[in-house]
Design an enzyme around this catalytic site. Structure first.
Site, PDB file in Angstrom:
ATOM      1  N   CYS A  65       0.560  -1.107  -0.156  1.00 19.54           N
ATOM      2  CA  CYS A  65       0.032   0.005  -0.149  1.00 19.54           C
ATOM      3  C   CYS A  65       0.828   1.037  -0.327  1.00 19.54           C
ATOM      4  O   CYS A  65       1.736   1.387   0.529  1.00 19.54           O
ATOM      5  CB  CYS A  65      -1.221   0.256   1.445  1.00 19.54           C
ATOM      6  SG  CYS A  65      -1.633   1.741   1.380  1.00 19.54           S
ATOM      7  N   CYS A 114      -7.111  -1.161   1.276  1.00 17.70           N
ATOM      8  CA  CYS A 114      -6.316  -1.779   2.259  1.00 17.70           C
ATOM      9  C   CYS A 114      -6.603  -1.776   4.061  1.00 17.70           C
ATOM     10  O   CYS A 114      -7.758  -1.509   4.194  1.00 17.70           O
ATOM     11  CB  CYS A 114      -5.287  -0.514   2.366  1.00 17.70           C
ATOM     12  SG  CYS A 114      -3.896  -1.007   3.507  1.00 17.70           S
ATOM     13  N   CYS A 117      -5.182   0.757   6.372  1.00 17.30           N
ATOM     14  CA  CYS A 117      -4.975   2.221   6.780  1.00 17.30           C
ATOM     15  C   CYS A 117      -6.934   2.542   5.769  1.00 17.30           C
ATOM     16  O   CYS A 117      -7.110   4.016   5.879  1.00 17.30           O
ATOM     17  CB  CYS A 117      -4.436   2.958   6.349  1.00 17.30           C
ATOM     18  SG  CYS A 117      -4.356   2.725   4.224  1.00 17.30           S
ATOM     19  N   CYS A 137      -8.798  -5.336  -9.633  1.00 15.63           N
ATOM     20  CA  CYS A 137      -8.284  -4.018 -10.644  1.00 15.63           C
ATOM     21  C   CYS A 137      -7.830  -3.133  -9.808  1.00 15.63           C
ATOM     22  O   CYS A 137      -8.473  -2.535  -9.053  1.00 15.63           O
ATOM     23  CB  CYS A 137      -9.158  -3.850 -11.361  1.00 15.63           C
ATOM     24  SG  CYS A 137      -9.176  -2.840 -12.899  1.00 15.63           S
TER      25      CYS A 137
HETATM   26 ZN   LIG Z   1      -2.916   1.447   3.580  1.00 16.99          ZN
END
Ligand SMILES: [Zn+2]
Length: 150
Positions: A65, A114, A117, A137
């Site tokens: 991320c 994610c 976060c 995607c």
């Molecule tokens: Zn994250």
């Protein structure tokens, strides 16, 4: 292996617990991210197809991320989906990603974020290749590719 039924179950009944959580204010995110990263991760924007960093990149490594460093995808699950965005068949771990029903833009889609976060990554669709049948995607701006650790 994660399949579409698992994705639906997570979105409907609750996502797995992440290994940690990162909670910043939008001001803190704005100071930490590039404007393009902020638009994708924090404002759910979609970057242009093809004109993005990882669409045609197949270098080995881990995709983490761009907001918090949470490991999301292995390059071994990346494939060419002819969509214009980097596409994967599996997340690195079941609790790496959270799933949310997304009814915006007059479409019924499955948003992926994610799990650490809550940054917007993209969407997952049930039209990927066998055996998982999943197509993650993902916006390049939400990702950072890092080398495997020795
Ligand atoms: Zn994250």
């Amino acid at each position: 292996m994660l399949r579409w039924i698992d994705v639906l179950t997570y979105a409907k009944y609750g996502n797995p617990e992440p290994v940690r959580r990162v909670n910043l204010t939008e001001e803190e995110w704005a100071a930490q991210l590039t404007p393009a990263q902020f638009r994708v991760l924090r404002q759910q924007h979609t970057e242009p197809p093809y004109r993005n960093a990882y669409c045609r990149s197949y270098e080995p490594g881990l995709y983490v991320c761009a907001g918090c460093g949470n490991a999301l995808f292995d390059s071994g699950t990346k494939y060419h989906a002819i969509s214009g965005w980097p596409s994967f068949t599996q997340p690195l771990a079941r609790n790496a990603i959270r799933y949310l029903f997304d009814d915006s833009h007059h479409m019924q889609r499955m948003e992926v974020r994610c799990n650490v976060c809550a940054g917007h990554l993209g969407h997952v669709f049930p039209d990927g290749p066998a055996p998982s049948g999943l197509r993650y995607c993902i916006n390049s701006e939400s990702l950072s590719r890092v080398e495997y650790q020795a």
